[in-house]
Design a protein around this motif. Structure first.
Motif, PDB file in Angstrom:
ATOM      1  N   UNK A  22       0.836  -1.199   0.000  1.00 31.69           N
ATOM      2  CA  UNK A  22       0.000   0.000   0.000  1.00 31.69           C
ATOM      3  C   UNK A  22       0.873   1.253   0.000  1.00 31.69           C
ATOM      4  N   UNK A  23       1.889   1.271   0.852  1.00 32.97           N
ATOM      5  CA  UNK A  23       2.774   2.429   0.897  1.00 32.97           C
ATOM      6  C   UNK A  23       3.446   2.689  -0.432  1.00 32.97           C
ATOM      7  N   UNK A  24       3.897   1.632  -1.082  1.00 33.65           N
ATOM      8  CA  UNK A  24       4.522   1.785  -2.401  1.00 33.65           C
ATOM      9  C   UNK A  24       3.534   2.418  -3.385  1.00 33.65           C
ATOM     10  N   UNK A  25       2.289   1.971  -3.346  1.00 32.92           N
ATOM     11  CA  UNK A  25       1.297   2.496  -4.292  1.00 32.92           C
ATOM     12  C   UNK A  25       1.029   3.978  -4.075  1.00 32.92           C
ATOM     13  N   UNK A  26       0.727   4.370  -2.829  1.00 36.33           N
ATOM     14  CA  UNK A  26       0.312   5.760  -2.615  1.00 36.33           C
ATOM     15  C   UNK A  26       1.478   6.729  -2.801  1.00 36.33           C
ATOM     16  N   UNK A  27       2.672   6.342  -2.384  1.00 36.63           N
ATOM     17  CA  UNK A  27       3.830   7.224  -2.597  1.00 36.63           C
ATOM     18  C   UNK A  27       4.176   7.282  -4.078  1.00 36.63           C
ATOM     19  N   UNK A  28       4.092   6.139  -4.750  1.00 38.03           N
ATOM     20  CA  UNK A  28       4.346   6.129  -6.185  1.00 38.03           C
ATOM     21  C   UNK A  28       3.369   7.011  -6.946  1.00 38.03           C
ATOM     22  N   UNK A  29       2.086   6.917  -6.607  1.00 36.41           N
ATOM     23  CA  UNK A  29       1.079   7.761  -7.263  1.00 36.41           C
ATOM     24  C   UNK A  29       1.362   9.237  -7.022  1.00 36.41           C
ATOM     25  N   UNK A  30       1.780   9.571  -5.809  1.00 40.29           N
ATOM     26  CA  UNK A  30       2.065  10.966  -5.483  1.00 40.29           C
ATOM     27  C   UNK A  30       3.226  11.509  -6.305  1.00 40.29           C
ATOM     28  N   UNK A  76       1.845   6.488   5.619  1.00 47.28           N
ATOM     29  CA  UNK A  76       2.253   6.467   4.214  1.00 47.28           C
ATOM     30  C   UNK A  76       1.492   7.544   3.435  1.00 47.28           C
ATOM     31  N   UNK A  77       0.217   7.747   3.779  1.00 46.41           N
ATOM     32  CA  UNK A  77      -0.553   8.804   3.131  1.00 46.41           C
ATOM     33  C   UNK A  77       0.081  10.168   3.388  1.00 46.41           C
ATOM     34  N   UNK A  78       0.515  10.400   4.616  1.00 52.07           N
ATOM     35  CA  UNK A  78       1.126  11.687   4.967  1.00 52.07           C
ATOM     36  C   UNK A  78       2.443  11.879   4.210  1.00 52.07           C
ATOM     37  N   UNK A  79       3.235  10.817   4.104  1.00 48.35           N
ATOM     38  CA  UNK A  79       4.476  10.911   3.333  1.00 48.35           C
ATOM     39  C   UNK A  79       4.164  11.207   1.874  1.00 48.35           C
ATOM     40  N   UNK A  80       3.134  10.559   1.344  1.00 45.15           N
ATOM     41  CA  UNK A  80       2.762  10.781  -0.054  1.00 45.15           C
ATOM     42  C   UNK A  80       2.349  12.228  -0.297  1.00 45.15           C
ATOM     43  N   UNK A  81       1.679  12.837   0.651  1.00 37.66           N
ATOM     44  CA  UNK A  81       1.242  14.229   0.478  1.00 37.66           C
ATOM     45  C   UNK A  81       2.408  15.210   0.526  1.00 37.66           C
ATOM     46  N   UNK A  82       3.397  14.924   1.338  1.00 39.59           N
ATOM     47  CA  UNK A  82       4.428  15.927   1.618  1.00 39.59           C
ATOM     48  C   UNK A  82       5.740  15.707   0.851  1.00 39.59           C
ATOM     49  N   UNK A  83       6.001  14.469   0.432  1.00 34.20           N
ATOM     50  CA  UNK A  83       7.286  14.179  -0.213  1.00 34.20           C
ATOM     51  C   UNK A  83       7.470  14.894  -1.549  1.00 34.20           C
ATOM     52  N   UNK A  84       6.456  14.957  -2.425  1.00 32.33           N
ATOM     53  CA  UNK A  84       6.693  15.604  -3.727  1.00 32.33           C
ATOM     54  C   UNK A  84       7.212  17.031  -3.615  1.00 32.33           C
ATOM     55  N   UNK A  85       6.675  17.810  -2.701  1.00 31.37           N
ATOM     56  CA  UNK A  85       7.127  19.200  -2.559  1.00 31.37           C
ATOM     57  C   UNK A  85       8.590  19.253  -2.102  1.00 31.37           C
ATOM     58  N   UNK A  86       8.962  18.359  -1.200  1.00 27.97           N
ATOM     59  CA  UNK A  86      10.355  18.341  -0.722  1.00 27.97           C
ATOM     60  C   UNK A  86      11.293  17.973  -1.863  1.00 27.97           C
ATOM     61  N   UNK A  87      10.929  16.976  -2.656  1.00 26.04           N
ATOM     62  CA  UNK A  87      11.778  16.572  -3.771  1.00 26.04           C
ATOM     63  C   UNK A  87      11.874  17.662  -4.833  1.00 26.04           C
TER      64      UNK A  87
END
Length: 396
Positions: A300-308, A381-392
């Motif tokens: 699940x974590x792989x999916x939501x972070x990947x989608x983000x 994992x949802x929270x990481x998915x929301x915030x990681x793209x902006x950091x990258x």
């Protein structure tokens, strides 16, 4: 979202309360150092208290018997012969013991894949410098099938020259389950000894060491089997046992393997003696239940972070089996392509997002590795998915 998209599992009631992790941090990297349940911590502390109450009595009255009893318990869980299994500090220590016991000579070679653990590769390189042997690394595509992997390894062996093949059961940098039993069978045809680095296997996967048939098998119990850190095993087939030498000689040297490896004078043995409490914790939660939960949560974590990050399902690497509780997400091109950059990005994610993850550089690209464990929840994992793209984006 399609019907086949990985969904989060139901949390295991009460499991999160078994750990003393900082609740302000999302701990999504169980694979690196594990986390010791509170009950196991307390069991080890009681053993430390026993040691300090009377060190002379602790070390000289029955300690060897207690080590043997613990070893038999852990070896049975792993499907190994207790008389051919030694307790050691970690998988890397086991690899070093095997390497120095081979008595390599100039012209000998050691073969591994490019998915191997970095510290094991450093140990091989050191042994090669000391002996004149050479290391040969076989490139294995991340998306290779099991049959393709076996064929790459089989054709990469040189009978009469290859003295050892090292292959990971679950790879650390790429979170890939490899067909170690089939690889071992292929190597045996050419009479090439095999060392399986199974650092992540105990606890995560059903393990039957004897059925794999490798000459040497090393695995950590402090990652997925809830043992205190510094608990691992080295299993050796009968033909090699009397040739195995410890890295440090101590008073059980004449006892032969495995005691000559296990007894290291004033080593802190409390981690080993408390390890069965970790297995008790795992069994109490339900071994199969924990494994299914962790693998589903990692997927699940792989999916939501990947989608983000704008990735399609086809962009996300398959771990090679449904039971693997670690998953990879490729990072944008140009990020974390070196070890130093990967480390810097991991620290930045920890600081800015209060989230612990693993980030590795492999194959010229950066990879985010996510773990799933019973103390994790889908919202982390949802929270990481929301915030990681902006950091990258900021770093790019």
């Amino acid at each position: 979202m399609s019907a086949g998209d990985p969904q989060p599992p139901e949390p295991i009631p009460g499991a999160r309360l078994l750990f003393s992790l900082d609740p302000a941090v999302a701990h999504l990297n169980h694979g690196s150092f594990g986390s010791v349940p509170i009950g196991v911590q307390r069991a080890q502390q009681r053993l430390r208290d026993e040691t300090e109450a009377n060190p002379m009595r602790f070390f000289t009255q029955g300690l060897v018997d207690r080590i043997v009893h613990t070893r038999r318990h852990l070896a049975t869980f792993l499907g190994a012969d207790p008389d051919g299994t030694a307790l050691i500090g970690n998988a890397t220590t086991g690899a070093a013991i095997v390497l120095q016991s081979l008595r390599l000579r100039p012209g000998d070679e050691i073969v591994c894949t490019d998915h191997g653990y970095g510290a094991v590769r450093l140990a091989v390189e050191r042994e090669c410098r000391r002996t004149g042997a050479v290391l040969r690394v076989l490139p294995v595509p991340l998306r290779a099938t099991d049959d393709e992997i076996v064929e790459i390894v089989r054709t990469g062996l040189r009978p009469g020259r290859t003295r050892l093949l090292i292959v990971d059961q679950i790879t650390s940098p790429t979170a890939r389950l490899l067909p170690v039993r089939e690889i071992t069978t292929a190597a045996r045809v050419h009479e090439v000894p095999v060392l399986i680095d199974a650092a992540h296997a105990p606890g995560m996967l059903p393990v039957d060491i004897d059925a794999i048939g490798a000459d040497f098998w090393v695995g950590n119990l402090h990652k997925w089997a809830y043992a205190p850190r510094g608990t691992a095993v080295l299993a050796v087939t009968p033909a090699w046992r009397q040739r195995i030498e410890p890295l440090v000689v101590s008073w059980e040297q004449e006892s032969g393997f495995p005691l000559r490896v296990e007894w290291q004078a004033t080593l802190d043995y409390t981690a080993w003696l408390a390890a069965p409490v970790g297995l008790y914790t795992l069994r109490t939660l339900g071994v199969d239940r924990v494994r299914a939960h962790n693998a589903a949560l990692a997927a699940y974590g792989q999916r939501v972070v990947g989608e983000a990050l704008g990735l399609q399902p086809a962009d996300l690497p398959d771990p090679g089996g449904p039971a693997v509780a670690m998953r990879l997400v490729p990072l944008p091109a140009g990020l974390a392509t070196t070890l130093a950059d990967a480390t810097a990005l991991r620290l930045r994610v920890a600081e800015k997002l209060a989230t612990e993850v693993a980030i590795n550089a492999w194959g010229g690209r950066g990879w985010l590795r996510l773990s799933g464990q019973v103390y994790n929840r889908a919202d982390e994992y949802d929270r990481l998915a929301r915030r990681l793209p902006a950091l990258l984006t900021e770093l790019a």
